[in-house]
Enzyme design. Structure first.
Site, PDB file in Angstrom:
ATOM      1  N   GLU A 278       0.629  -1.136   0.116  1.00 37.45           N
ATOM      2  CA  GLU A 278      -0.059   0.101   0.227  1.00 37.45           C
ATOM      3  C   GLU A 278       0.860   1.173  -0.071  1.00 37.45           C
ATOM      4  O   GLU A 278       0.633   2.163  -0.907  1.00 37.45           O
ATOM      5  CB  GLU A 278      -0.878  -0.010   1.382  1.00 37.45           C
ATOM      6  CG  GLU A 278      -2.229   0.823   0.990  1.00 37.45           C
ATOM      7  CD  GLU A 278      -3.314   0.681   1.835  1.00 37.45           C
ATOM      8  OE1 GLU A 278      -3.426  -0.579   2.200  1.00 37.45           O
ATOM      9  OE2 GLU A 278      -4.047   1.450   2.274  1.00 37.45           O
ATOM     10  N   GLU A 281       2.168   1.512  -3.439  1.00 39.64           N
ATOM     11  CA  GLU A 281       1.067   2.015  -4.278  1.00 39.64           C
ATOM     12  C   GLU A 281       0.963   3.596  -4.118  1.00 39.64           C
ATOM     13  O   GLU A 281       0.759   4.404  -5.039  1.00 39.64           O
ATOM     14  CB  GLU A 281      -0.215   1.465  -4.105  1.00 39.64           C
ATOM     15  CG  GLU A 281      -1.502   1.719  -4.812  1.00 39.64           C
ATOM     16  CD  GLU A 281      -2.863   1.349  -4.618  1.00 39.64           C
ATOM     17  OE1 GLU A 281      -2.775   0.289  -3.798  1.00 39.64           O
ATOM     18  OE2 GLU A 281      -3.932   1.602  -5.290  1.00 39.64           O
ATOM     19  N   CYS A 298      -8.904  -1.788   3.818  1.00 37.92           N
ATOM     20  CA  CYS A 298      -8.788  -3.208   4.649  1.00 37.92           C
ATOM     21  C   CYS A 298      -9.980  -3.620   5.294  1.00 37.92           C
ATOM     22  O   CYS A 298     -10.302  -4.530   5.831  1.00 37.92           O
ATOM     23  CB  CYS A 298      -7.624  -3.047   5.902  1.00 37.92           C
ATOM     24  SG  CYS A 298      -6.547  -1.777   5.631  1.00 37.92           S
ATOM     25  N   SER A 318      -7.540   1.874  -2.526  1.00 43.98           N
ATOM     26  CA  SER A 318      -6.498   1.160  -2.603  1.00 43.98           C
ATOM     27  C   SER A 318      -6.711  -0.286  -3.370  1.00 43.98           C
ATOM     28  O   SER A 318      -7.790  -0.815  -2.811  1.00 43.98           O
ATOM     29  CB  SER A 318      -5.592   0.832  -1.399  1.00 43.98           C
ATOM     30  OG  SER A 318      -4.542  -0.285  -1.679  1.00 43.98           O
ATOM     31  N   LYS A 357     -15.798  -9.334   7.559  1.00 39.52           N
ATOM     32  CA  LYS A 357     -14.705 -10.327   7.214  1.00 39.52           C
ATOM     33  C   LYS A 357     -15.501 -11.686   6.502  1.00 39.52           C
ATOM     34  O   LYS A 357     -14.956 -12.158   5.735  1.00 39.52           O
ATOM     35  CB  LYS A 357     -13.819 -10.728   8.160  1.00 39.52           C
ATOM     36  CG  LYS A 357     -12.872  -9.501   8.652  1.00 39.52           C
ATOM     37  CD  LYS A 357     -11.799  -9.398   7.356  1.00 39.52           C
ATOM     38  CE  LYS A 357     -10.950  -7.912   7.665  1.00 39.52           C
ATOM     39  NZ  LYS A 357     -10.322  -7.577   6.387  1.00 39.52           N
ATOM     40  N   GLU A 360     -16.362 -10.534   3.354  1.00 39.64           N
ATOM     41  CA  GLU A 360     -15.444 -10.186   2.483  1.00 39.64           C
ATOM     42  C   GLU A 360     -14.743 -11.672   1.905  1.00 39.64           C
ATOM     43  O   GLU A 360     -14.370 -11.877   0.670  1.00 39.64           O
ATOM     44  CB  GLU A 360     -14.179  -9.828   3.325  1.00 39.64           C
ATOM     45  CG  GLU A 360     -12.877  -9.163   2.327  1.00 39.64           C
ATOM     46  CD  GLU A 360     -12.095  -8.511   3.180  1.00 39.64           C
ATOM     47  OE1 GLU A 360     -11.659  -9.193   4.119  1.00 39.64           O
ATOM     48  OE2 GLU A 360     -11.411  -7.535   2.696  1.00 39.64           O
ATOM     49  N   GLU A 365     -14.524 -12.007  -5.880  1.00 41.33           N
ATOM     50  CA  GLU A 365     -13.147 -11.422  -5.981  1.00 41.33           C
ATOM     51  C   GLU A 365     -12.223 -12.189  -5.401  1.00 41.33           C
ATOM     52  O   GLU A 365     -10.723 -12.017  -5.566  1.00 41.33           O
ATOM     53  CB  GLU A 365     -13.081 -10.007  -5.955  1.00 41.33           C
ATOM     54  CG  GLU A 365     -14.000  -9.015  -6.828  1.00 41.33           C
ATOM     55  CD  GLU A 365     -15.309  -8.662  -6.045  1.00 41.33           C
ATOM     56  OE1 GLU A 365     -15.568  -9.727  -5.132  1.00 41.33           O
ATOM     57  OE2 GLU A 365     -15.837  -8.050  -6.574  1.00 41.33           O
ATOM     58  N   CYS A 502     -10.711  -1.745  14.603  1.00 42.97           N
ATOM     59  CA  CYS A 502     -11.223  -3.378  14.677  1.00 42.97           C
ATOM     60  C   CYS A 502     -11.282  -3.605  16.239  1.00 42.97           C
ATOM     61  O   CYS A 502     -11.907  -4.567  16.576  1.00 42.97           O
ATOM     62  CB  CYS A 502      -9.902  -4.152  14.077  1.00 42.97           C
ATOM     63  SG  CYS A 502      -9.677  -3.641  12.450  1.00 42.97           S
TER      64      CYS A 502
END
Ligand code: SF4
Ligand code: SF4
Ligand code: FES
Lengths: 573, 160
Positions: A278, A281, A298, A318, A357, A360, A365, A502
């Site tokens: 990251e 990037e 994230c 990102s 999560k 996710e 993907e 988190c």
């Protein structure tokens, strides 16, 4: 200062303060249901009544401000009777299946009934019966257990500005549901699980993957691997009755081995990897005129939020996968090759503070060639249950180290668990990438703490950097609206879906107050203070991973395994 | 464009705030007989309100429907006078005959059913209203026959 009398004792209150808050400071606990700290009172449940001396009126302590010379009684028979009756009425149509309830033992309704001395059923109504909503990969809704306190509705609307759920219909037919009463998976819900944390009953819980994981652990043909997120080791303690903010990292690793996991890896390692990708990037975007400000990716609730509400900012996200997914990807590639195991024989389980999560890891993907990077996600709460189910006494275990090659982490990866941590870790590494030197003082104070929006202006080499950090999607929305309105001074933005990051995720232990969340946060920064390796690029295994397998950050392999893309979603907003 | 077309109605409320939600929903209901999903989402966009909120408000009031009304819109009164005169069994007969619950429309789009509180025709109780026409002192049998007549009429018109 305003003074008033409670049960004959003089109490000082701040002007305008509610009776509830003034009493709380004095150690007098008035029970509440609809009240939520930090939000305007709704006065809906009336559980918090106290009696005004003289008039005998019952007033709601949560909404009634203290006035000079006010005299109240908090524990007269009349007050207690009124409170008990409210609970009895709430119980009148309740399903009464506490023994089978996911919230059993931690249910506020159960506690109220016990504390107020409800010992028999006085009112018998038809039991509430509504269908379970199992449509979401993250959240399980059992509306028959809902007591209509409205806390989930307000959390979703006022903190997260998602408004996936609201009160539907009226009177005895009223319930909490989504637009058009569709399944949660078809709604704008971003799976954050904050509603679970505030629900007083078992009406909201996570979709559990415990059965599947227990089955995998019992299957001798599978290599079952656990990864644990940075925020789990500083909150699991509460699941097993230890003090909030206790870091049980090594004991947890030992416990996961006792439970039967063949390898235990630390998601913070993948957080270090995320930082390498990251930060590179970011540097790439800044130096090549790419889309700015770049936004972190994230937090999967945040990603869905952008895809639904702000699709024009998708190019700002990102392309890095989250640490969980990066870890999943390198387990089933680099690790599988290294150990000569078929990826299909690996069951990859991640322990997360998060319900999103679960969503996710199920995103298409995240399943290259239909092989999921991560197979199952357990929340901190589910891990607590797994340990109890398997009879593993965390407190009694000796700490053990995580496994190679993905057990080694720096503290930069660890502070991902607190809002501002990703930014702090990224700035440390970006500084190194740009200047070739380490930052003098690694601690970046303006990025720390529980504030909803934090900002940083700094120079890295010759580069002026504007950075902003937001946690809680209402705060994220504020930042995005500023960008929409033309704000131009930001290059990098970190967003965490849950207030505080988190450490306060939707999969964390139930019943934590602000103090416990703060303790979790402090535990992370204490680790950062005390350990020597504090920058992601100094993680020796990260270096080896690039040397032996990935090549370089943003390289061909990274692109393939560690990066992804997002797309606009059509849901009722 | 959303179905049915509500742009002319929204155009009458430019820059409106949440206080106009109910008037807008009422105008749409009056003009089109119901609130479709698309319409609810479009109104949300116009007023900058979440869809769940609009759905919540709309379901709070009995006056709003969410399915397209049938060709024959049947209202059964369940007000006090009608109740005393047996409107519950009338309603049950209608539900049985049409195989739908209140608020729904039959699959063929012919009938829709609504329960109303009082139509101000207590002298005629129990009363049923179909497309604005009152049927006084109905019994379950009488009501069933009326519905069957409507259906026959339709089939005859369709030439089958
Ligand atoms: S999970 Fe989050 S977005 Fe979904 S309903 Fe709950 S609070 Fe709202
Ligand atoms: S689901 Fe839980 S938080 Fe939401 S209204 Fe019902 S009881 Fe309250
Ligand atoms: S807590 Fe005061 S009315 Fe609900």
């Amino acid at each position: 200062m305003t003074t008033f009398l409670a049960d004959g004792r003089e109490i000082a209150a701040k002007p305008g303060e509610t009776i509830l808050l003034a009493l709380r400071r004095e150690g007098i606990h008035v029970p509440t249901l609809c009240h939520m700290d930090g939000l305007a009172p709704s006065g809906a449940c009336r559980l918090c009544v106290v009696e005004v001396e003289g008039t005998g009126n019952l007033v709601t302590a949560c909404s009634c401000p203290v006035s000079e010379g006010l005299k109240i009684r908090t524990r007269t028979p009349r007050v207690l009777e009124a409170r008990r009756t409210i609970v009895e009425l709430l119980l009148s149509n309740h399903p009464d299946d506490c023994l089978y309830c996911p919230r059993g033992g931690k249910c506020e309704l159960q506690h109220l009934a016990m504390d107020l001395g409800v010992r028999q059923r006085l009112y018998r109504g038809a039991k509430s019966k509504r269908e379970l909503d199992v449509s979401s990969p993250s959240i399980l809704r059992d509306p028959s257990k809902c007591i209509l306190c409205g806390r989930c509705v307000r959390m979703c609307e006022e903190y997260q500005t998602v408004s996936a759920v609201d009160f539907i219909a009226r009177g005895s037919r009223a319930f909490v549901g989504t637009a058009f009463n569709a399944g949660l998976n078809l709604s704008s819900c971003i799976n954050c699980g904050q509603c679970i944390l505030v629900c007083p009953t078992g009406a909201l819980s996570e979709r559990s993957s415990l059965d599947a994981v227990v089955a995998a652990l019992a299957d001798p043909t599978k290599l079952v691997i656990a990864q644990h997120a940075p925020a789990v080791s500083v909150s699991l303690a509460e699941e097993v009755g230890l003090k909030p903010g206790t870091d049980v990292d090594g004991k947890m690793v030992a416990a996961l081995r006792r439970v039967g996991f063949d390898r235990v890896f630390d998601t913070s390692f993948a957080a270090d990897l995320t930082i390498m990708e990251e930060a590179s990037e970011l540097v790439h975007r800044v130096t090549t005129g790419g889309v700015l400000p770049m936004m972190t990716s994230c937090s999967p609730g945040w990603i869905k939020f952008v895809e639904q509400f702000y699709p024009e900012f998708i190019p700002n996200l990102s392309t890095c996968k989250s640490p969980q997914q990066m870890m999943g990807a390198i387990i089933k590639s680099f690790f599988a090759q290294r150990e000569n195991i078929e990826p299909g024989n690996i069951v990859s389980v991640s322990i997360m503070p998060c319900t999103a999560k679960k969503f996710e890891c199920a995103r298409p993907e995240m399943q290259p060639n239909h092989v999921p990077d991560v197979d199952y996600v357990l929340t901190t709460r589910e891990l607590g249950q797994l340990l109890r189910m398997f009879g593993v006494n965390l407190a009694a275990l000796e700490a053990e180290a995580a496994d190679t090659p993905f057990g080694e982490r720096t503290t930069a990866g660890k502070i991902f668990g607190a809002s501002g941590g990703v930014m702090e870790a990224a700035v440390r590494t970006a500084y190194y990438l740009i200047t070739g030197q380490e930052m003098g003082d690694l601690k970046i104070q303006p990025l720390r703490g529980m504030k909803g929006i934090k900002e940083l202006r700094t120079t890295i080499g010759t580069l002026d950097v504007g950075a902003a950090v937001a946690s809680g999607l209402g705060n994220a929305r504020q930042l995005l609206d500023q960008l929409r309105a033309g704000r131009k001074d930001l290059q990098f933005i970190e967003i965490m879906t849950c207030p505080g990051g988190c450490i306060n995720g939707g999969g964390q232990p139930i019943g934590a107050d602000l103090e416990s969340v703060r303790a979790r946060m402090q535990a992370l920064y204490k680790i950062d203070r005390d350990e020597p390796r504090r920058v992601s690029h100094a993680n020796p295994w990260i270096t080896r991973l690039y040397d032996e397998f990935l090549g370089k950050p943003l390289g061909e392999k990274s692109h393939h395994l560690l990066h992804t893309h997002y797309h606009k979603r059509e849901v009722p907003l | 464009m959303v179905e049915p077309d509500i742009e002319p109605i929204l155009a009458r409320h430019p820059g409106a705030g949440r206080e106009t939600l109910i008037p807008i929903l009422q105008e749409i209901q009056t003009a089109h007989g119901y609130l479709s999903k698309d319409v609810i989402m479009r109104v949300g966009k116009h007023l900058n309100l979440p869809t769940s909120k609009i759905y919540g408000v709309a379901t709070f009031y009995n006056q709003f429907r969410f399915t397209r009304p049938g060709k024959y819109h049947v209202q059964v009164c369940r007000g006090t006078a009608c109740h005393v005169k047996g409107s519950l069994s009338v309603l049950e007969a209608v539900v049985k005959e049409l195989k739908i619950s209140p608020g729904q429309t039959t699959r063929d789009g012919l009938f829709s059913l609504e329960v109303v509180a009082c139509m101000g025709a207590c002298g005629l109780s129990p009363v049923v209203n179909i497309n604005g026409e009152f049927y006084a002192k109905v019994t379950p049998r009488k009501c069933t026959r009326i519905l069957q007549d409507c259906r026959h009429q339709e089939h005859a018109n369709a030439g089958c």
